[in-house]
Design a protein around this motif. Sequence first.
Motif, PDB file in Angstrom:
ATOM      1  N   GLY A  28      -5.410  -4.033  -5.714  1.00 15.80           N
ATOM      2  CA  GLY A  28      -5.787  -2.627  -5.614  1.00 15.80           C
ATOM      3  C   GLY A  28      -4.603  -1.699  -5.473  1.00 15.80           C
ATOM      4  O   GLY A  28      -3.444  -2.091  -5.607  1.00 15.80           O
ATOM      5  N   GLU A  29      -4.932  -0.453  -5.190  1.00 13.72           N
ATOM      6  CA  GLU A  29      -3.940   0.611  -5.104  1.00 13.72           C
ATOM      7  C   GLU A  29      -3.126   0.477  -3.818  1.00 13.72           C
ATOM      8  O   GLU A  29      -3.681   0.316  -2.733  1.00 13.72           O
ATOM      9  CB  GLU A  29      -4.647   1.969  -5.126  1.00 13.72           C
ATOM     10  CG  GLU A  29      -3.743   3.131  -5.413  1.00 13.72           C
ATOM     11  CD  GLU A  29      -3.250   3.173  -6.840  1.00 13.72           C
ATOM     12  OE1 GLU A  29      -2.122   3.637  -7.052  1.00 13.72           O
ATOM     13  OE2 GLU A  29      -3.976   2.738  -7.744  1.00 13.72           O
ATOM     14  N   PHE A  62      -0.142  -0.228  -8.400  1.00 13.35           N
ATOM     15  CA  PHE A  62      -1.403  -0.970  -8.458  1.00 13.35           C
ATOM     16  C   PHE A  62      -1.096  -2.465  -8.470  1.00 13.35           C
ATOM     17  O   PHE A  62      -0.492  -2.973  -9.405  1.00 13.35           O
ATOM     18  CB  PHE A  62      -2.228  -0.599  -9.692  1.00 13.35           C
ATOM     19  CG  PHE A  62      -3.603  -1.178  -9.628  1.00 13.35           C
ATOM     20  CD1 PHE A  62      -4.626  -0.490  -8.998  1.00 13.35           C
ATOM     21  CD2 PHE A  62      -3.870  -2.427 -10.149  1.00 13.35           C
ATOM     22  CE1 PHE A  62      -5.899  -1.038  -8.909  1.00 13.35           C
ATOM     23  CE2 PHE A  62      -5.129  -2.991 -10.069  1.00 13.35           C
ATOM     24  CZ  PHE A  62      -6.154  -2.287  -9.440  1.00 13.35           C
ATOM     25  N   SER A  63      -1.515  -3.141  -7.419  1.00 14.10           N
ATOM     26  CA  SER A  63      -1.287  -4.581  -7.291  1.00 14.10           C
ATOM     27  C   SER A  63      -2.375  -5.352  -8.023  1.00 14.10           C
ATOM     28  O   SER A  63      -3.565  -5.092  -7.839  1.00 14.10           O
ATOM     29  CB  SER A  63      -1.300  -4.973  -5.817  1.00 14.10           C
ATOM     30  OG  SER A  63      -1.392  -6.380  -5.676  1.00 14.10           O
ATOM     31  N   PHE A  64      -1.954  -6.315  -8.845  1.00 13.97           N
ATOM     32  CA  PHE A  64      -2.906  -7.193  -9.535  1.00 13.97           C
ATOM     33  C   PHE A  64      -3.366  -8.342  -8.632  1.00 13.97           C
ATOM     34  O   PHE A  64      -4.185  -9.151  -9.033  1.00 13.97           O
ATOM     35  CB  PHE A  64      -2.290  -7.779 -10.806  1.00 13.97           C
ATOM     36  CG  PHE A  64      -1.894  -6.756 -11.835  1.00 13.97           C
ATOM     37  CD1 PHE A  64      -2.587  -5.569 -11.992  1.00 13.97           C
ATOM     38  CD2 PHE A  64      -0.813  -6.987 -12.656  1.00 13.97           C
ATOM     39  CE1 PHE A  64      -2.222  -4.629 -12.949  1.00 13.97           C
ATOM     40  CE2 PHE A  64      -0.433  -6.065 -13.629  1.00 13.97           C
ATOM     41  CZ  PHE A  64      -1.141  -4.886 -13.770  1.00 13.97           C
ATOM     42  N   GLY A  65      -2.805  -8.422  -7.426  1.00 11.61           N
ATOM     43  CA  GLY A  65      -3.173  -9.499  -6.504  1.00 11.61           C
ATOM     44  C   GLY A  65      -2.616 -10.845  -6.914  1.00 11.61           C
ATOM     45  O   GLY A  65      -3.122 -11.884  -6.518  1.00 11.61           O
ATOM     46  N   LEU A  66      -1.553 -10.838  -7.700  1.00  9.60           N
ATOM     47  CA  LEU A  66      -0.905 -12.073  -8.168  1.00  9.60           C
ATOM     48  C   LEU A  66       0.493 -12.158  -7.575  1.00  9.60           C
ATOM     49  O   LEU A  66       1.338 -11.298  -7.833  1.00  9.60           O
ATOM     50  CB  LEU A  66      -0.824 -12.100  -9.691  1.00  9.60           C
ATOM     51  CG  LEU A  66      -2.166 -12.103 -10.415  1.00  9.60           C
ATOM     52  CD1 LEU A  66      -1.972 -11.882 -11.911  1.00  9.60           C
ATOM     53  CD2 LEU A  66      -2.900 -13.405 -10.156  1.00  9.60           C
ATOM     54  N   VAL A  74       4.814  -9.335  -5.596  1.00  9.58           N
ATOM     55  CA  VAL A  74       3.491  -9.164  -6.192  1.00  9.58           C
ATOM     56  C   VAL A  74       3.650  -8.490  -7.562  1.00  9.58           C
ATOM     57  O   VAL A  74       4.510  -7.628  -7.755  1.00  9.58           O
ATOM     58  CB  VAL A  74       2.559  -8.345  -5.275  1.00  9.58           C
ATOM     59  CG1 VAL A  74       3.065  -6.937  -5.061  1.00  9.58           C
ATOM     60  CG2 VAL A  74       1.134  -8.349  -5.781  1.00  9.58           C
ATOM     61  N   LEU A  75       2.826  -8.921  -8.504  1.00 11.92           N
ATOM     62  CA  LEU A  75       2.825  -8.340  -9.848  1.00 11.92           C
ATOM     63  C   LEU A  75       1.861  -7.175  -9.878  1.00 11.92           C
ATOM     64  O   LEU A  75       0.747  -7.263  -9.341  1.00 11.92           O
ATOM     65  CB  LEU A  75       2.405  -9.400 -10.866  1.00 11.92           C
ATOM     66  CG  LEU A  75       2.358  -8.965 -12.336  1.00 11.92           C
ATOM     67  CD1 LEU A  75       3.748  -8.570 -12.830  1.00 11.92           C
ATOM     68  CD2 LEU A  75       1.781 -10.086 -13.187  1.00 11.92           C
ATOM     69  N   LEU A  97      -1.414  -1.656   1.200  1.00  5.73           N
ATOM     70  CA  LEU A  97      -2.659  -1.547   0.458  1.00  5.73           C
ATOM     71  C   LEU A  97      -3.453  -0.362   0.995  1.00  5.73           C
ATOM     72  O   LEU A  97      -3.655  -0.233   2.200  1.00  5.73           O
ATOM     73  CB  LEU A  97      -3.457  -2.842   0.597  1.00  5.73           C
ATOM     74  CG  LEU A  97      -4.660  -3.032  -0.300  1.00  5.73           C
ATOM     75  CD1 LEU A  97      -4.244  -3.057  -1.766  1.00  5.73           C
ATOM     76  CD2 LEU A  97      -5.380  -4.311   0.052  1.00  5.73           C
ATOM     77  N   LYS A  98      -3.893   0.519   0.095  1.00  2.00           N
ATOM     78  CA  LYS A  98      -4.679   1.681   0.505  1.00  2.00           C
ATOM     79  C   LYS A  98      -6.100   1.250   0.819  1.00  2.00           C
ATOM     80  O   LYS A  98      -6.608   0.276   0.253  1.00  2.00           O
ATOM     81  CB  LYS A  98      -4.682   2.742  -0.597  1.00  2.00           C
ATOM     82  CG  LYS A  98      -3.323   3.374  -0.811  1.00  2.00           C
ATOM     83  CD  LYS A  98      -3.400   4.448  -1.869  1.00  2.00           C
ATOM     84  CE  LYS A  98      -2.051   5.113  -2.094  1.00  2.00           C
ATOM     85  NZ  LYS A  98      -2.124   6.133  -3.146  1.00  2.00           N
ATOM     86  N   GLU A  99      -6.735   1.974   1.692  1.00  2.00           N
ATOM     87  CA  GLU A  99      -8.122   1.711   2.046  1.00  2.00           C
ATOM     88  C   GLU A  99      -8.997   1.875   0.796  1.00  2.00           C
ATOM     89  O   GLU A  99      -8.826   2.836   0.050  1.00  2.00           O
ATOM     90  CB  GLU A  99      -8.609   2.695   3.115  1.00  2.00           C
ATOM     91  CG  GLU A  99      -7.875   2.581   4.424  1.00  2.00           C
ATOM     92  CD  GLU A  99      -8.470   1.530   5.330  1.00  2.00           C
ATOM     93  OE1 GLU A  99      -9.665   1.251   5.216  1.00  2.00           O
ATOM     94  OE2 GLU A  99      -7.696   0.999   6.148  1.00  2.00           O
TER      95      GLU A  99
END
Length: 104
Positions: A28-29, A62-66, A74-75, A97-99
Motif C-alpha cells: 500500500g501507500e 507505493f509498496s508492492f509488499g515484495l 521493498v519493491l 505505511l499510511k493508514e
Amino acid sequence: MNLSAKIITTDEMPETYTDLHPHPEFYGECEVTTKHDDLFLRTQPTTDSEVITSLKKGSSFFSFGLFDSSLKWVLGQAKLPTGEMVAGFAYIQYLTLKEKETNK
C-alpha cells in the motif's frame, strides 16, 4: 505455501536477479520518513546499485509488499514530479505505511 518471484535486471551484470518474498501486510501507500536526506529508489536492493531517483521526506511511495531476502528492501513505485511512474527498491527503515481507509 511459499510464494516468491525473481527480478532480473540489466544492471552491469545481465545475470543479476533478486529473490522477492511477499509480505502483504506492507502493501500500500507509504510516506517517506527520512530525517534529513532524500530516500534513494534503486535498481537493486543494495546501496551499491544504481539510483533511479530520490524521494524527499513526505513523498509518497507505493509498496508492492515484495521484500528482498534481507527483509530490509521493498519493491514499489513512485510518481516523479514530471508525472512519470518509476519502480525500484527502497530501504524499509525510511518508509511508514499510511493508514488504510475503511468503508463505514
